[in-house]
Design a protein around this motif. Structure first.
Motif, PDB file in Angstrom:
ATOM      1  N   UNK A 275      23.558  24.442  60.220  1.00 16.60           N
ATOM      2  CA  UNK A 275      22.705  25.290  61.043  1.00 16.60           C
ATOM      3  C   UNK A 275      22.011  26.394  60.281  1.00 16.60           C
ATOM      4  N   UNK A 276      21.762  26.201  58.978  1.00 11.48           N
ATOM      5  CA  UNK A 276      21.220  27.293  58.168  1.00 11.48           C
ATOM      6  C   UNK A 276      19.829  27.723  58.633  1.00 11.48           C
ATOM      7  N   UNK A 277      19.003  26.788  59.097  1.00 12.21           N
ATOM      8  CA  UNK A 277      17.657  27.175  59.534  1.00 12.21           C
ATOM      9  C   UNK A 277      17.716  28.069  60.771  1.00 12.21           C
ATOM     10  N   UNK A 278      18.564  27.710  61.707  1.00 15.54           N
ATOM     11  CA  UNK A 278      18.719  28.552  62.902  1.00 15.54           C
ATOM     12  C   UNK A 278      19.313  29.904  62.521  1.00 15.54           C
ATOM     13  N   UNK A 279      20.236  29.909  61.544  1.00 17.15           N
ATOM     14  CA  UNK A 279      20.811  31.171  61.072  1.00 17.15           C
ATOM     15  C   UNK A 279      19.723  32.067  60.491  1.00 17.15           C
ATOM     16  N   UNK A 280      18.826  31.506  59.691  1.00 12.33           N
ATOM     17  CA  UNK A 280      17.729  32.283  59.121  1.00 12.33           C
ATOM     18  C   UNK A 280      16.889  32.908  60.225  1.00 12.33           C
ATOM     19  N   UNK A 281      16.597  32.131  61.272  1.00 15.66           N
ATOM     20  CA  UNK A 281      15.804  32.667  62.376  1.00 15.66           C
ATOM     21  C   UNK A 281      16.556  33.765  63.115  1.00 15.66           C
ATOM     22  N   UNK A 282      17.847  33.532  63.398  1.00 18.73           N
ATOM     23  CA  UNK A 282      18.628  34.482  64.204  1.00 18.73           C
ATOM     24  C   UNK A 282      18.969  35.756  63.446  1.00 18.73           C
ATOM     25  N   UNK A 283      19.320  35.598  62.154  1.00 17.01           N
ATOM     26  CA  UNK A 283      19.842  36.739  61.405  1.00 17.01           C
ATOM     27  C   UNK A 283      18.799  37.477  60.576  1.00 17.01           C
ATOM     28  N   UNK A 284      17.710  36.800  60.238  1.00 16.75           N
ATOM     29  CA  UNK A 284      16.725  37.415  59.345  1.00 16.75           C
ATOM     30  C   UNK A 284      15.372  37.631  60.011  1.00 16.75           C
ATOM     31  N   UNK A 285      14.845  36.601  60.636  1.00 16.71           N
ATOM     32  CA  UNK A 285      13.466  36.685  61.134  1.00 16.71           C
ATOM     33  C   UNK A 285      13.383  37.502  62.422  1.00 16.71           C
ATOM     34  N   UNK A 286      14.179  37.142  63.411  1.00 17.52           N
ATOM     35  CA  UNK A 286      14.078  37.838  64.698  1.00 17.52           C
ATOM     36  C   UNK A 286      14.360  39.326  64.588  1.00 17.52           C
ATOM     37  N   UNK A 287      15.406  39.742  63.836  1.00 19.31           N
ATOM     38  CA  UNK A 287      15.670  41.191  63.767  1.00 19.31           C
ATOM     39  C   UNK A 287      14.524  42.000  63.150  1.00 19.31           C
ATOM     40  N   UNK A 288      13.728  41.413  62.250  1.00 26.01           N
ATOM     41  CA  UNK A 288      12.667  42.202  61.617  1.00 26.01           C
ATOM     42  C   UNK A 288      11.332  42.070  62.340  1.00 26.01           C
ATOM     43  N   UNK A 289      11.262  41.176  63.317  1.00 29.89           N
ATOM     44  CA  UNK A 289       9.992  41.001  64.053  1.00 29.89           C
ATOM     45  C   UNK A 289      10.101  41.413  65.501  1.00 29.89           C
ATOM     46  N   UNK A 290      11.315  41.803  65.925  1.00 29.40           N
ATOM     47  CA  UNK A 290      11.524  42.186  67.339  1.00 29.40           C
ATOM     48  C   UNK A 290      10.772  43.467  67.675  1.00 29.40           C
TER      49      UNK A 290
END
Length: 290
Positions: A275-290
């Protein structure tokens, strides 16, 4: 800060199996926050076991293009030292067609010659090695040749210092018109002059944000010297992902956003967690674009 940052992943095709890379790319293809995916272009490992496995980038990219449907994809970046430009234009066109027009054409002067594990690639594959000045000039000519092969409707001759072609012609053309976006990677001043002339996207490895900012300012200056709007070149940065300290990766992303970078390549290391791709979205991308 860029209003619409775009995020992607990089999977180095070295010390890893095809099945593992395919798993990650197929998963990423289903994660909307991940818009692009990348391989690198080396012929022998530059980390880990020097005799370990490594895949040829463009061949693997074609396979992954056929196994995905949404991701934009490319090599970060193709070594101009490895393939003649007309051949490279044909290879890239093939991948653009296979992918249905999803190729981002990454290219650079060549694989880091100062890296001892990269320099050995040339002798091991019978490839000539150009020193830096000639390699940059060859790269600039290659960009011109490739663009012409993608866009011109009749055969042409090209009489350059480093490349000479007679009756050059590209058919079919890429799906994308006028051509796939050209992504140039590099930080040296001479490379940045080529970026100013040819690139749609400029990519630089992260790490020292002050150096990244200064290189971006130098690119602005070179654009001004040739009358190009610096804003017409998307600023892209390659950042390593820390599974153990995602906060540090998020901080690096925020620094680059504040510096005007809007295109992010997040390098995920193998072994890839489930699940690394979903982890990247959940832990890295969403927090910095919210």
């Amino acid at each position: 800060m860029s209003p619409t940052p775009r995020f992607g992943i990089m999977t180095a095709p070295s010390q890893v199996s095809y099945d593992d890379i395919l798993r990650v790319w197929r998963e990423a293809d289903t994660v909307p926050e991940i818009e692009h995916a990348w391989l690198f272009d080396h012929l022998m490992p530059i980390f880990g076991d020097p005799d370990g496995p490594i895949f040829e980038g463009w061949t693997l990219l074609a396979a992954l293009a056929a196994q995905t449907s949404r991701l934009r994809l490319g090599l970060l970046v193709t070594s101009n030292r490895f393939r003649p430009p007309a051949m490279l234009a044909k290879i890239a066109t093939t991948v653009d067609v296979v992918s249905g027009g999803r190729l981002d054409f990454g290219i650079g002067v060549g694989s880091r010659p100062s890296h001892p594990l990269a320099r050995r690639e040339y002798a091991a594959h019978g490839l000539p090695f150009q020193e830096t000045a000639d390699a940059v000039a060859s790269f600039a000519e290659a960009c011109t040749v490739i663009r012409r092969l993608w866009t011109e409707d009749a055969p042409f001759d090209f009489d350059g210092v480093h490349h000479r072609l007679t009756g050059a012609f590209g058919n079919p053309k890429p799906v994308q018109r006028p051509h796939p976006p050209i992504v140039v990677g590099g930080r040296a001043a001479a490379t940045l002059r080529v970026v100013a002339e040819h690139a749609d996207v400029w990519n630089i490895p992260g790490g020292d944000i002050e150096d990244v900012i200064s290189r971006s300012a130098l690119l602005d200056r070179y654009c001004g010297e040739i009358g190009r709007d610096p804003a017409s070149i998307t600023r892209s940065i390659h950042l390593p992902v820390s599974y153990d300290d995602p906060g540090a990766t998020r901080d690096a992303i925020r620094e680059a956003l504040d510096a005007g970078f809007g295109h992010f390549v997040l390098s995920v290391a193998s072994p890839y967690p489930d699940g690394v791709a979903k982890w990247v979205a959940d832990e890295l991308i969403r927090p910095v674009t919210a």
